[in-house]
Write an enzyme that holds these catalytic residues in place. Structure first.
Site, PDB file in Angstrom:
ATOM      1  N   LYS A 245       9.013   8.561  -3.472  1.00 17.90           N
ATOM      2  CA  LYS A 245       8.816   7.231  -4.034  1.00 17.90           C
ATOM      3  C   LYS A 245       8.744   7.290  -5.556  1.00 17.90           C
ATOM      4  CE  LYS A 245       6.462   3.093  -2.693  1.00 17.90           C
ATOM      5  NZ  LYS A 245       5.748   2.474  -1.607  1.00 17.90           N
TER       6      LYS A 245
HETATM    7  N1  GLU Z   1       2.629  -2.219   0.702  1.00 20.20           N
HETATM    8  C1  GLU Z   1       3.344  -1.541   1.718  1.00 20.20           C
HETATM    9  C2  GLU Z   1       4.355  -0.602   1.073  1.00 20.20           C
HETATM   10  O1  GLU Z   1       4.672  -0.763  -0.088  1.00 20.20           O
HETATM   11  C3  GLU Z   1       4.082  -2.483   2.642  1.00 20.20           C
HETATM   12  C4  GLU Z   1       3.353  -2.725   3.879  1.00 20.20           C
HETATM   13  C5  GLU Z   1       4.021  -3.674   4.839  1.00 20.20           C
HETATM   14  O2  GLU Z   1       5.196  -4.021   4.661  1.00 20.20           O
HETATM   15  O3  GLU Z   1       3.323  -4.068   5.753  1.00 20.20           O
HETATM   16  O4  GLU Z   1       4.827   0.285   1.737  1.00 20.20           O
END
Ligand code: GLU
Length: 478
Positions: A245
């Site tokens: 990431k």
């Molecule tokens: N905030 C989470 C992420 O960036 C996403 C969670 C979700 O889509 O439920 O991976």
């Protein structure tokens, strides 16, 4: 089907990573296909790791990709009270309980369990406390974490991409839904928000499946029906390792800087794990919207192939309208210090010819600045191998005659230049290539490039003559 409402929920702790961009795209395509809503939620409760700058970058990245969202974005950091109300509700309904256990005591117990090769689950110490003890803690005002009661049985769901998924609840424990400082944890916030936002389908990376089990437990405790889930496979690097990431090059905004067209990036991202079911690879956003379905997402991991992206970008460059291409290319030429917006504006027809003769050879928008540099600057090095081969003393009389021909050609167009060269070659009884190769080298410093006569027309007579004369000086000196 009732109203389709989906969302992308980035955490602004890094730039918009390619994986999140793809999740956003799949959500967007799904919403647009069904005439539903695509919502944006910023998961910014981790104040240490979130920043306004990151949020801005994420919004800009989504806009750059053309993934327009409906309704106002939801910011989790502004909804802490809402989450607390839901936690309060779970306490009241007896689905959750307070836990006063100190972190170090918990850790000790967990370590012990691990040593004995047991699941380090919470032992329900506080659930089992006598009422008098609980009241004593309550009266003392000692902060408590809130734990949900893990029901017995199995948690199962049908995932649209993955299929049947289930887990025995005994593997999980009474996990914490609010910390002792009162803040709700991630999984609780996600459930509350997805419910409050009326989300019908949760489409996200399959690294969230373990969260999904916990979230379903929370939905059930709240007496709510969970949305439908579609967990999309991860994107792997070409070496099949997980794409990181925080991998700088994987930030979506970088692709624009590197010379990729957003349409190509969107097209490429869509095909990482999804296919329309025919062999069509180059698709407009409208075609993708038309063809999109979650059922056609491949459950196995997708591979990020940078060469395919670059190939695709070249296809988009070639398919671009020339006027649009000039607009796309201009910032890269200005950025490279080759020209100015003012100059480009006043020589639009020249620019059209410029992109036309180069676009066959360009895969990236930055290639125009690189491969077309010699059109703008007079100072360049000659390719050393080329000059050893073509800048020899015996070509001097040929170039001199060529300069003569070019000076006297009536109009300076590609076809007139070509006719002039062929006539001259005939007269001198040499192959045209004998003049073509040193000419290209003299004009561009390169041994290969766009069609020579078009290139010469575009450079203009004056520049061509000047550069040929310079080459003569260089050859004479050697
Ligand atoms: N905030 C989470 C992420 O960036 C996403 C969670 C979700 O889509 O439920 O991976």
């Amino acid at each position: 089907m009732s109203e389709i409402r989906v969302r992308i929920a980035p955490s602004p702790s890094g730039y918009l990573h390619i994986g999140t961009a793809r999740a956003a795209l799949f959500n967007w395509l799904f919403a647009r296909h069904h005439g539903g809503k695509f919502l944006l939620r910023i998961e910014d409760t981790d104040t240490q790791r979130s920043s306004d700058e990151m949020i801005e970058v994420i919004l800009e990245s989504l806009k750059w990709l053309g993934l327009d969202w409906d309704e106002e974005p939801v910011f989790q950091s502004r909804r802490l009270e809402l989450y607390s109300r839901y936690v309060g509700g779970l306490l009241e309904s007896g689905k959750a309980y307070r836990c006063w256990c100190a972190p170090d005591v918990l850790k000790e117990k967990q370590d012990e369990a691990r040593q004995q090769k047991k699941n380090p689950k919470y032992d329900r110490h506080c659930f089992d406390l006598p009422e008098s003890e609980k009241n004593r803690f309550l009266d003392s005002g000692q902060p408590a974490a809130i734990r949900i009661i893990m029901p017995e049985g199995v948690t199962a769901f049908h995932d649209i991409v993955v299929g049947e998924v289930s887990r025995d609840n005994s593997e999980l424990d009474d996990f914490i839904i609010a910390r002792s400082d009162g803040r709700a944890v991630y999984n609780l916030a996600v459930v509350v928000d997805d419910h409050e936002m009326g989300i019908s389908h949760v489409i996200r990376g399959n690294d969230h499946i373990s969260n999904t089990f916990k979230q379903i437990i929370i939905y059930r405790a709240l007496g709510l029906e969970p949305p439908r889930f579609a967990h999309i496979p991860l994107i792997l690097g070409k070496d099949r390792s997980k794409m990181s990431k925080r991998d700088g090059a994987a930030a979506v905004t970088d692709y624009g800087k590197l010379g990729y067209l957003k349409e190509a990036v969107v097209n490429f991202i869509a095909l990482m794990g999804w296919s329309p079911g025919d062999n069509n690879e180059i698709m407009t956003a409208d075609q993708m919207i038309e063809a999109f379905s979650l059922e056609r997402i491949n459950p196995s991991n997708a591979v990020f192939d940078p060469e395919k992206l670059t190939w695709m970008n070249g296809e988009y460059i070639r398919a671009s309208d020339d006027n649009k291409l000039v607009d796309l290319v201009r910032p890269y030429l200005v950025e490279a210090g080759l020209t100015t917006h003012l100059w480009i504006n006043s020589r639009w027809d020249w620019m059209l010819k410029f992109v036309r003769i180069l676009k066959e050879r360009c895969h990236l928008l930055t290639d125009f600045a690189e491969k077309g540099r010699f059109f703008f600057v007079d100072e360049f090095e000659y390719d050393p191998k080329g000059s050893a081969k073509y800048f020899r003393a015996d070509v001097l009389p040929l170039i001199a005659a060529w300069i003569e021909t070019l000076s006297s050609t009536g109009e300076y167009t590609a076809s007139a230049i070509e006719t002039g060269l062929r006539e001259l070659a005939g007269k001198l009884e040499i192959k045209p290539a004998t003049i073509i190769h040193p000419t290209r080298l003299a004009l561009s410093g390169e041994t290969a490039g766009p069609p020579l006569f078009d290139m010469m027309e575009l450079l203009g007579r004056e520049k061509c003559l000047k550069r040929l004369e310079e080459a003569v000086c260089v050859i004479e000196k050697e």
